[in-house]
Design a protein around this motif. Structure first.
Motif, PDB file in Angstrom:
ATOM      1  N   GLY A 254      44.709 -22.487 -17.710  1.00  0.00           N
ATOM      2  CA  GLY A 254      44.869 -23.998 -17.033  1.00  0.00           C
ATOM      3  C   GLY A 254      44.276 -24.089 -15.597  1.00  0.00           C
ATOM      4  N   SER A 261      47.085 -27.442 -18.067  1.00  0.00           N
ATOM      5  CA  SER A 261      47.986 -27.319 -17.258  1.00  0.00           C
ATOM      6  C   SER A 261      49.367 -28.252 -17.723  1.00  0.00           C
ATOM      7  CB  SER A 261      47.569 -27.797 -16.054  1.00  0.00           C
ATOM      8  OG  SER A 261      46.491 -27.201 -15.576  1.00  0.00           O
ATOM      9  N   THR A 296      47.565 -23.398 -11.224  1.00  0.00           N
ATOM     10  CA  THR A 296      47.117 -24.453 -12.280  1.00  0.00           C
ATOM     11  C   THR A 296      47.460 -25.775 -11.634  1.00  0.00           C
ATOM     12  OG1 THR A 296      49.064 -24.162 -13.502  1.00  0.00           O
ATOM     13  CG2 THR A 296      47.442 -22.829 -13.865  1.00  0.00           C
TER      14      THR A 296
END
Lengths: 754, 144
Positions: A254, A261, A296
């Motif tokens: 991510g 994400s 992330t």
């Protein structure tokens, strides 16, 4: 086996290291013999004993070949010890390890799970790049065959192979998709690790595996929602190890990727809110979740949630949790500053942690959280911390406060007060530029001159040991001494200061053995400045009847210092002096220690210009205590230690009563011959338990016919009252010759050190 | 990644050592001594994580034994802390309340247990039944 325990019992029975060695040597001889001609059936027991011996730190390389033999044996008990031995005794540097490649190959393809497991374990620990090349396809086959016991080990062996031979990623990437569908936790755990390794090594692999984010999210969601009925539950958390591993992989996938994400956003929130935090297992998962949120492209709300989790961790009784919280908050303080600010009071509480690794983090975090609205309160907290913090944090704390003060000081007076307090509390730990900064700050705040000089005078009167404080105070008194004596200041307590008190204080600084040469310089400058401005009815300034201005005591004081200093200046300035001092500080004798490094130079205070004598700070390092005879020196007789062709070296000793560990030796070189002694250098060495500081000599020419002697001061610090030994090395030119003399002073009187 | 796994007693005697990244033989004793010194100098008020050279150390004390795991900085300290306890619970089950002597006299079995749990510095199995299954089978085999 029956023989094993005897060895261990014997080793336990050994009362000394020597005895243990003896037992072990005897046993190793026996083991060697049995390797040579012993019964092969018992070989594994002998090797097992050897492994025990090896763990204790004794050499066991002669067992390497035995490992090979045992591995090649058909018996499982042999293989077991053989493979274990290989893991412990072999590594890539030995040729022997390559020889097990064939055995491993055979064992891997045999189809007996226990044996395959042994082979994989050893392969993944000591397998060289070559072996990995050779055996990659074997391991690949095992990845997808039915037995889960072997598969989980094969997956992690693949991780090792990729680390050794990155190209093998091509073989091990394709099976991952199928492996991810496994329900067996061991296989899953290994697979996640394998995918993580592949992604970390190759951006292409990273891109490839982003596809599986939804699948990973699903696996994790199932774990979180399943509760404690699974076989992998620890403290009510389903397989926290697998959860942590998945979270770490999600973090990697991510990072810097909006889409991934976003896909994991809800799940992360779910884990964060649903995980049981009463025990360590849950908190471990929560911690990993926070790390993943931080790293992330999480939604803002999620980030705040993460910081709040950390804030809660800070309040936890478990210091381990507070430790990881502080570490993580420190990483977030720049990126999520306002979220972290909300937890400032808790962070400040953590300054009082007994564990220095926690209080250090709390300090760093506190300093990062100072801003213009909280600077007064925060500085107050940090100052109290400074008073009691562990010594290795003092320097950082002091400089942190000073920096924060510089950035956010609400008023100049507050700024001066803050610096003053730091110098008083931790003067020895501040950086060199603190003095210059404060003098500049004060100098530039005209409205605060009276205030500053009064505060500094009071501080100085209380304590003359903190050098930076003393230096600033001396400077200030020199500059604004008249404001100290006359007039009043509303902001301080009424203070009646008389001239003689000021001069006496400066004189005390000059004569104190705690004062560094730089400090003496400041005090001297202050005295000189004051002497041009004071009224003159002070005994230091007073002349005796019939004498001139030049006979006042203060003039003599100054003259002595300046005269002693001048020859140094002739020699070409500060750099020369410093190099000279450092050379003199060295003496290449093994047994005795050399002297301290050269004394640091004072900063020239930024002067004010007109009307004030802006003298560059001198560095009068050659002030001999014999100039000021306020103290009666302990009466140790002088000692003549050297004489050659008219050059004599005498030592005189002073043990100042208030510092019994200190011995001051004045070395005096006198020349009664008809020719000058030139290029005279005296070096000294003392035992390791003492500290020696050599100050620069008054000159390097000892004039003929008993002219002005060369003197040099040695300061010896001998806290343990160890018997003093002194070695001297003289080099000089005399009567057309270069002379070097090295000798130990034999007859040092006991009063010099007892 | 786990770099090493040690069991050292308070006198500094190593009872189990496993290195997942090669360390020279002569450096191992020194490492073990320094590690145990770090752990022994900790008070109960201090946390279980120590920064040690380029490792992180996670340690737990069980009676006179310290279990110390050295990891690199990608590992979750709290998870490893949990793992150590997991390992001890497995030993407890196999040896019925494990003691230091059990470990000394059954070193090869302890190695086998650890090898079932950690492979190449990575955790592979944490389920107690699965970890002990192969060992129990083999025990049965050698009895008969």
């Amino acid at each position: 086996g029956p023989e094993g325990p005897n060895l261990i019992e014997e080793i336990r029975g050994a009362k000394t290291q020597a005895q243990e060695r003896e037992v072990i040597q005897k046993e190793c001889a026996h083991i060697r013999a049995s390797f040579r001609d012993g019964d092969p059936l018992h070989r594994h027991r002998q090797l097992a004993k050897l492994l025990y011996v090896h763990m204790l730190g004794y050499p066991a390389h002669f067992g390497q070949m035995e490992c090979l033999k045992l591995i090649a044996s058909p018996r499982f008990t042999d293989k077991r010890v053989g493979y274990l031995g290989a893991m412990l005794l072999l590594d890539e540097r030995q040729d022997a390890h390559l020889l097990i490649t064939n055995s491993i190959k055979n064992d891997l393809s045999q189809g007996i799970q226990a044996v395959q497991g042994l082979a994989l374990c050893t392969l993944s620990t000591v397998g060289s790049a070559e072996m990995c090349w050779d055996l990659a396809t074997e391991v690949e086959k095992l990845l997808l065959q039915p037995g889960s016991y072997v598969r989980k080990k094969a997956v992690l062996t693949a991780v090792h192979m990729i680390r050794k031979v990155p190209e093998l990623s091509n073989i091990f990437l394709p099976p991952c998709a199928q492996l991810l569908h496994e329900r067996h936790h061991g296989i899953l755990l290994g697979t996640i690790t394998l995918i993580t390794e592949l992604c970390e090594r190759s951006p292409a692999a990273l891109k490839h595996f982003r596809k599986v984010v939804p699948q990973l999210v699903q696996i994790l969601r199932t774990l979180v929602m399943t509760g404690y009925s699974t076989e992998h539950s620890i403290s009510g958390v389903s397989d926290p190890f697998l959860q942590v591993q998945i979270l770490r992989l999600l973090r990697i996938l991510g990072r810097n990727h909006e889409e991934s994400s976003e896909t994991m956003n809800d799940l992360l929130a779910q884990v964060a809110t649903n995980t049981d935090t009463s025990r360590n297992a849950g908190n471990a998962v929560l911690f990993e979740t926070v790390l993943t949120i931080m790293d992330t492209r999480s939604a803002a709300g999620l980030r705040v949630l993460a910081v709040n989790i950390l804030g809660r961790f800070l309040l936890n009784n478990d210091k381990n949790i507070r430790y990881v919280a502080l570490t993580s908050l420190l990483r977030m303080v720049q990126s999520d500053h306002s979220a972290v600010q909300r937890h400032r009071p808790t962070v400040v509480e953590c300054l009082r942690e007994p564990d220095a690794s926690l209080s250090r983090r709390a300090l760093e975090l506190s300093l990062a959280l100072v801003n213009s609205s909280n600077v007064r309160a925060m500085t107050q907290e940090l100052q109290s911390f400074l008073e009691s913090c562990p010594p290795d944090l003092r320097a950082d704390c002091a400089s942190g406060i000073l920096l924060a003060a510089e950035r956010f000081a609400p008023t100049k007076r507050w700024h001066i007060d803050t610096i003053l307090r730091v110098l008083t509390t931790a003067g020895t730990h501040v950086r060199d530029d603190a003095v210059a900064n404060l003098t500049q700050l004060i100098g530039g705040a005209q409205e605060l001159h009276a205030y500053s000089v009064r505060r500094l005078y009071s501080a100085l009167a209380e304590d003359i040991s903190q050098q930076p404080l003393v230096q600033v105070a001396a400077w200030c008194i020199g500059e604004y001494g008249d404001l100290l004596l006359e007039g009043s200041c509303e902001e301080t307590e009424p203070l009646q200061v008389k001239e003689e008190e000021v001069l006496a204080l400066l004189e005390k600084v000059l004569q104190s053995h705690m004062s560094l040469p730089a400090t003496r310089g400041y005090a001297l400058t202050a005295l000189m400045k004051l002497s041009t401005r004071l009224r003159g009815d002070n005994k230091l300034l007073m002349k005796s009847p019939g004498s001139t201005q030049r006979d006042t005591p203060i003039f003599h004081l100054l003259r002595a210092a300046i005269l002693e200093k001048m020859p140094l200046v002739e020699r070409g300035g500060t750099q020369d002096e410093e190099a000279k001092e450092s050379k003199e500080a060295q003496l290449s004798e093994a047994a005795l220690v050399s002297t301290e490094p050269p004394v640091r130079r004072p900063e020239a205070p930024r002067g004010r210009g007109l009307g004030r004598a802006s003298t560059p700070s001198p560095a009068p390092s050659a002030l001999s205590p014999s100039c000021f005879s306020l103290h009666t020196p302990a009466s140790v007789p002088n000692l003549r230690v050297f004489e050659r062709e008219g050059l004599q070296l005498n030592l005189s000793f002073v043990r100042p009563p208030e510092t019994p560990a200190l011995l001051l030796i004045t070395v005096t070189a006198v020349n009664t011959s008809g020719a000058d002694v030139t290029h005279f250098v005296c070096q000294a060495a003392v035992p390791k338990s003492c500290q020696l500081q050599l100050q620069a000599p008054s000159g390097d020419t000892v004039p003929a016919q008993g002219g002005l002697p060369v003197t040099q001061l040695l300061r010896i610090f001998n806290p343990n009252k160890a018997p003093l030994r002194l070695k001297l090395r003289l080099t000089y030119h005399h009567l057309g010759q270069s002379v070097q003399e090295i000798f130990e002073v034999n007859n040092l009187p006991a009063e010099t050190w007892q | 990644m786990i770099k090493f796994f040690l069991m050292v007693n308070k006198q500094g005697q190593t009872r189990l050592s496993k290195y997942y990244e090669h360390v020279e033989m002569n450096k191992r004793t020194l490492l073990e001594t320094e590690v145990i010194k770090s752990c022994l100098s900790r008070s109960s008020e201090q946390c279980s994580f120590i920064e040690f050279k380029d490792f992180k150390l996670i340690y737990r004390q069980y009676a006179a034994l310290f279990i110390v795991v050295g990891v690199n900085d990608t590992e979750n300290e709290m998870a490893i802390y949990e793992f150590i306890h997991n390992f001890v619970e497995v030993l407890d089950e196999y040896f019925s309340r494990v003691s230091e002597l059990d470990i000394m006299f059954n070193l090869d079995k302890v190695h086998i247990i650890l090898d079932e749990m950690v492979l190449n510095g990575c955790i592979v199995e944490t389920n107690r039944a699965r970890i002990l299954a192969p060992l129990l089978i083999l025990d049965k085999m050698s009895e008969s």
